[in-house]
Design a protein around this motif. Sequence first.
Motif: not given
Lengths: 251, 251
Positions: A241, A243, B163, B165-167
Amino acid sequence: MQGHAIQLLPLLGLPEIGEGDDLARLLIQAARGKRVGLRHGDILVVAQKIVSKAEGSVARLSSVQPSARALQLAAARGRDARLLEVILRESRRIVREDPVLIVETHHGFVCANAGVDHSNVPGEDLVTLLPREPDGSARRLASEIRKLTRKRVAVIISDTFGRPWRLGLTNVAIGAAGVPVLRDLRGTRDRNGKPLQATILAVVDELAAAAGLVMGKAEGVPAVVIRGYNYRPVDERAAGVIRPAAEDLFR
Amino acid sequence: MQGHAIQLLPLLGLPEIGEGDDLARLLIQAARGKRVGLRHGDILVVAQKIVSKAEGSVARLSSVQPSARALQLAAARGRDARLLEVILRESRRIVREDPVLIVETHHGFVCANAGVDHSNVPGEDLVTLLPREPDGSARRLASEIRKLTRKRVAVIISDTFGRPWRLGLTNVAIGAAGVPVLRDLRGTRDRNGKPLQATILAVVDELAAAAGLVMGKAEGVPAVVIRGYNYRPVDERAAGVIRPAAEDLFR
């Protein structure tokens, strides 16, 4: 597909966890004690804090020698230089220094203070770090629970992270085993038969957030069973998760 | 305080919603139909999409005249200039143009495409916008439900946001009535009696995320009842979760 009720069940009565404790066994006992039990397909969400304590992923401030950089950061914000040294050791990159220290951890998580924390830890000297390899921790817990109970239970390790555009913390997944992490709806169609675009849901974070409703923080409920969520038991990692750096729009 | 089970109950069987529909009444009927009902203290999470449709917060692409800026943005990414014009009109500021158009809406939400969407909308011409004033929409729904059922039911209007920084997307609250938005644990103490610091939980977003587990996106479950969550019925607005510009670390 998910047109049925989901339950969020707190695991109460866990003892204070210390290094070397058999966390899987303690979680199973807590589930039995309150007649929650553990069933095939349950998702067990465990707060990072007790995983770190059981694994000994902790630091004693009294044994930390702060670096020049830690002394400098500490002086600028009136904080304990030894704590800042621990945070720096857990970090791969400092994202922002003010008003809070936001870093990228060695795992790749972007969060405040690298997840180093001294709430819910006895005494003033001990701080918890994030688990070394939270996906591995989740996998081990799931595997031990399976051995002890013969039930296939998915495990998520959660922590509370902030967000840049919205105030407040929410629980997110830092480790996972046996549960989908991202659910890709591209290629599926909506009610009107139109393809859904750019719709990848971070299922694992919604599961962690749901558990967060039961956990609170001061309440001493560091584990929650999610029952009735319909999913395929896939082999995905919560690290998936994160990125990728190349897609990070704010680097 | 929250040591008890929480249930997430889907409201099934809602019809396709159109402008002018009495959404409160339809939600109550859907709850009755499946024996979920609505009880005092329930939290009803409603997907933004059906609120926008009921309020007529939609645009018809065929009646939109794209500006020069919309034409330019559309050309650069091979998209419909009329859709980009609608997005620009909903936006106060463009945050990023690539690889997706991230804007700050007039409400202050930072999200992709200003929340303009054409999934789950009949035909090719219609797109939904975010409700004009989602906190007001939530308040009206809660008040109408109270009139019709005599039950105090809190309402959250949710949408799926990305978001940095998160997928993946998660469901967050864009409107709320009768439910805490941020839960400030500063001043409370942990299990060991130490004060909790910097611990403000975005309760309203964890509630929206939990409901997201039941909603899916393609499944046609645009409303979920959260039952058993222990909260004080306070008068807070989801807009309160928007990080003030002065505290936005990435502006």
